[in-house]
Scaffold this motif. Sequence first.
Motif, PDB file in Angstrom:
ATOM      1  N   ALA A 244       0.839  -1.207   0.000  1.00 55.38           N
ATOM      2  CA  ALA A 244       0.000   0.000   0.000  1.00 55.38           C
ATOM      3  C   ALA A 244       0.872   1.254   0.000  1.00 55.38           C
ATOM      4  CB  ALA A 244      -0.941  -0.006   1.201  1.00 55.38           C
ATOM      5  N   SER A 245       1.956   1.215   0.742  1.00 56.11           N
ATOM      6  CA  SER A 245       2.879   2.342   0.777  1.00 56.11           C
ATOM      7  C   SER A 245       3.526   2.550  -0.593  1.00 56.11           C
ATOM      8  CB  SER A 245       3.958   2.091   1.838  1.00 56.11           C
ATOM      9  OG  SER A 245       4.892   3.120   1.858  1.00 56.11           O
ATOM     10  N   ALA A 246       3.891   1.458  -1.250  1.00 56.38           N
ATOM     11  CA  ALA A 246       4.486   1.561  -2.588  1.00 56.38           C
ATOM     12  C   ALA A 246       3.478   2.109  -3.589  1.00 56.38           C
ATOM     13  CB  ALA A 246       5.005   0.192  -3.034  1.00 56.38           C
ATOM     14  N   LEU A 247       2.213   1.749  -3.437  1.00 56.33           N
ATOM     15  CA  LEU A 247       1.173   2.287  -4.321  1.00 56.33           C
ATOM     16  C   LEU A 247       1.003   3.790  -4.086  1.00 56.33           C
ATOM     17  CD1 LEU A 247      -0.900   1.540  -6.510  1.00 56.33           C
ATOM     18  CD2 LEU A 247      -2.539   1.135  -4.668  1.00 56.33           C
ATOM     19  N   LEU A 248       1.079   4.216  -2.838  1.00 53.63           N
ATOM     20  CA  LEU A 248       1.018   5.647  -2.529  1.00 53.63           C
ATOM     21  C   LEU A 248       2.213   6.386  -3.134  1.00 53.63           C
ATOM     22  CD1 LEU A 248      -0.301   8.038  -1.103  1.00 53.63           C
ATOM     23  CD2 LEU A 248       0.918   7.360   0.973  1.00 53.63           C
ATOM     24  N   MET A 249       3.400   5.788  -3.049  1.00 55.04           N
ATOM     25  CA  MET A 249       4.585   6.396  -3.666  1.00 55.04           C
ATOM     26  C   MET A 249       4.407   6.498  -5.178  1.00 55.04           C
ATOM     27  SD  MET A 249       7.818   4.887  -1.418  1.00 55.04           S
ATOM     28  CE  MET A 249       8.395   4.079  -2.839  1.00 55.04           C
ATOM     29  N   LEU A 250       3.776   5.490  -5.778  1.00 53.36           N
ATOM     30  CA  LEU A 250       3.513   5.523  -7.213  1.00 53.36           C
ATOM     31  C   LEU A 250       2.573   6.679  -7.550  1.00 53.36           C
ATOM     32  CD1 LEU A 250       3.865   4.177 -10.002  1.00 53.36           C
ATOM     33  CD2 LEU A 250       1.894   2.736  -9.425  1.00 53.36           C
ATOM     34  N   LYS A 251       1.552   6.852  -6.741  1.00 49.01           N
ATOM     35  CA  LYS A 251       0.609   7.945  -6.976  1.00 49.01           C
ATOM     36  C   LYS A 251       1.313   9.299  -6.848  1.00 49.01           C
ATOM     37  CE  LYS A 251      -3.883   9.637  -5.756  1.00 49.01           C
ATOM     38  NZ  LYS A 251      -5.205   9.216  -5.437  1.00 49.01           N
ATOM     39  N   GLN A 252       2.179   9.442  -5.858  1.00 46.15           N
ATOM     40  CA  GLN A 252       2.919  10.690  -5.687  1.00 46.15           C
ATOM     41  C   GLN A 252       3.865  10.926  -6.860  1.00 46.15           C
ATOM     42  OE1 GLN A 252       4.576   9.904  -1.823  1.00 46.15           O
ATOM     43  NE2 GLN A 252       2.834  10.818  -0.758  1.00 46.15           N
ATOM     44  N   ALA A 253       4.467   9.866  -7.361  1.00 50.98           N
ATOM     45  CA  ALA A 253       5.373  10.005  -8.506  1.00 50.98           C
ATOM     46  C   ALA A 253       4.605  10.427  -9.756  1.00 50.98           C
ATOM     47  CB  ALA A 253       6.117   8.695  -8.749  1.00 50.98           C
ATOM     48  N   THR A 254       3.360   9.959  -9.902  1.00 50.94           N
ATOM     49  CA  THR A 254       2.568  10.396 -11.054  1.00 50.94           C
ATOM     50  C   THR A 254       2.268  11.888 -10.963  1.00 50.94           C
ATOM     51  OG1 THR A 254       0.443   9.796 -10.057  1.00 50.94           O
ATOM     52  CG2 THR A 254       1.484   8.141 -11.458  1.00 50.94           C
ATOM     53  N   GLU A 255       2.015  12.359  -9.759  1.00 46.63           N
ATOM     54  CA  GLU A 255       1.756  13.800  -9.582  1.00 46.63           C
ATOM     55  C   GLU A 255       2.991  14.623  -9.943  1.00 46.63           C
ATOM     56  OE1 GLU A 255      -0.832  16.001  -8.839  1.00 46.63           O
ATOM     57  OE2 GLU A 255      -1.829  14.189  -9.531  1.00 46.63           O
ATOM     58  N   SER A 256       4.155  14.164  -9.533  1.00 46.42           N
ATOM     59  CA  SER A 256       5.396  14.876  -9.867  1.00 46.42           C
ATOM     60  C   SER A 256       5.614  14.892 -11.372  1.00 46.42           C
ATOM     61  CB  SER A 256       6.589  14.219  -9.179  1.00 46.42           C
ATOM     62  OG  SER A 256       6.484  14.370  -7.793  1.00 46.42           O
ATOM     63  N   TYR A 257       5.342  13.765 -12.018  1.00 40.08           N
ATOM     64  CA  TYR A 257       5.523  13.709 -13.468  1.00 40.08           C
ATOM     65  C   TYR A 257       4.524  14.631 -14.162  1.00 40.08           C
ATOM     66  CZ  TYR A 257       6.505  11.954 -18.098  1.00 40.08           C
ATOM     67  OH  TYR A 257       6.886  11.875 -19.422  1.00 40.08           O
ATOM     68  N   ARG A 258       3.278  14.636 -13.693  1.00 40.46           N
ATOM     69  CA  ARG A 258       2.263  15.510 -14.284  1.00 40.46           C
ATOM     70  C   ARG A 258       2.704  16.968 -14.217  1.00 40.46           C
ATOM     71  NH1 ARG A 258      -1.101  18.913 -12.605  1.00 40.46           N
ATOM     72  NH2 ARG A 258      -0.917  18.353 -10.424  1.00 40.46           N
ATOM     73  N   LYS A 259       3.316  17.359 -13.104  1.00 36.62           N
ATOM     74  CA  LYS A 259       3.784  18.741 -12.973  1.00 36.62           C
ATOM     75  C   LYS A 259       4.941  19.029 -13.922  1.00 36.62           C
ATOM     76  CE  LYS A 259       2.288  19.186  -8.216  1.00 36.62           C
ATOM     77  NZ  LYS A 259       2.698  19.148  -6.804  1.00 36.62           N
ATOM     78  N   ALA A 260       5.803  18.039 -14.144  1.00 33.58           N
ATOM     79  CA  ALA A 260       6.944  18.229 -15.034  1.00 33.58           C
ATOM     80  C   ALA A 260       6.538  18.206 -16.503  1.00 33.58           C
ATOM     81  CB  ALA A 260       7.997  17.152 -14.778  1.00 33.58           C
ATOM     82  N   ARG A 261       5.502  17.413 -16.820  1.00 25.81           N
ATOM     83  CA  ARG A 261       5.020  17.296 -18.210  1.00 25.81           C
ATOM     84  C   ARG A 261       3.501  17.328 -18.240  1.00 25.81           C
ATOM     85  NH1 ARG A 261       7.424  16.117 -22.936  1.00 25.81           N
ATOM     86  NH2 ARG A 261       6.034  14.528 -23.727  1.00 25.81           N
ATOM     87  N   PRO A 262       2.933  18.515 -18.088  1.00 23.03           N
ATOM     88  CA  PRO A 262       1.474  18.629 -18.003  1.00 23.03           C
ATOM     89  C   PRO A 262       0.740  18.179 -19.265  1.00 23.03           C
ATOM     90  CG  PRO A 262       2.494  20.801 -18.021  1.00 23.03           C
ATOM     91  CD  PRO A 262       3.596  19.797 -17.951  1.00 23.03           C
ATOM     92  N   ASP A 263       1.406  18.086 -20.395  1.00 19.95           N
ATOM     93  CA  ASP A 263       0.762  17.673 -21.634  1.00 19.95           C
ATOM     94  C   ASP A 263       0.862  16.170 -21.887  1.00 19.95           C
ATOM     95  OD1 ASP A 263       0.085  20.313 -22.095  1.00 19.95           O
ATOM     96  OD2 ASP A 263       1.896  20.699 -23.275  1.00 19.95           O
ATOM     97  N   ALA A 264       1.263  15.413 -20.904  1.00 14.76           N
ATOM     98  CA  ALA A 264       1.488  13.972 -21.096  1.00 14.76           C
ATOM     99  C   ALA A 264       0.202  13.177 -21.233  1.00 14.76           C
ATOM    100  CB  ALA A 264       2.303  13.416 -19.939  1.00 14.76           C
ATOM    101  N   HIS A 265      -0.934  13.763 -20.935  1.00 16.70           N
ATOM    102  CA  HIS A 265      -2.203  13.022 -21.052  1.00 16.70           C
ATOM    103  C   HIS A 265      -2.415  12.726 -22.475  1.00 16.70           C
ATOM    104  CE1 HIS A 265      -3.595  13.216 -16.957  1.00 16.70           C
ATOM    105  NE2 HIS A 265      -3.183  14.454 -16.914  1.00 16.70           N
TER     106      HIS A 265
END
Length: 164
Positions: A143-164
């Motif tokens: 569960a902790s690793a899944l939370l880290m994954l979610k946080q990493a997606t947020e960081s990536y979204r901020k770095a590349r907002p057009d990635a969707h």
Amino acid sequence: MPMSTVAPPSAADETGRDPMAVFYAKADALYRCALECCRQHERLARLVDRGALPAEQRACQSLVRLADEALGELAGAYERAASKAHPDRKEPCWAAANALWMASREYARRHTTSERAGRGIGESGDHSSARLSELALDYDLEASALLMLKQATESYRKARPDAH
């Protein structure tokens, strides 16, 4: 009703492409897959909390497994692309993509550990408190690793907002 599939590009298709273009394509794909993986896990948790029908929960579990498998595949594809690309190491996307890749690998590792630990727990008769504590710890780490994954997606979204 059969699902339509799109064949992945062959290795030959990517050899002529700019390594940075391939890197961004793989990083963006890993990001989208990680988002979907987190979304499917959250959906399953909501269904379980609501006491949804077992058939609905099983269907959602199938989607979770599929998302987990895809995440592992795309993490491998990203790793291969990143080994050939040479962006500026100070570029925010590079750091965010690598953090996402590491979080994806850690989640996959923790998930595999939890799956192995949980196999046969009901049939083995080994319900000692130590065994159940180990199992609970494995699931907490997943569960902790899944939370880290979610946080990493947020960081990536901020770095590349057009990635969707």
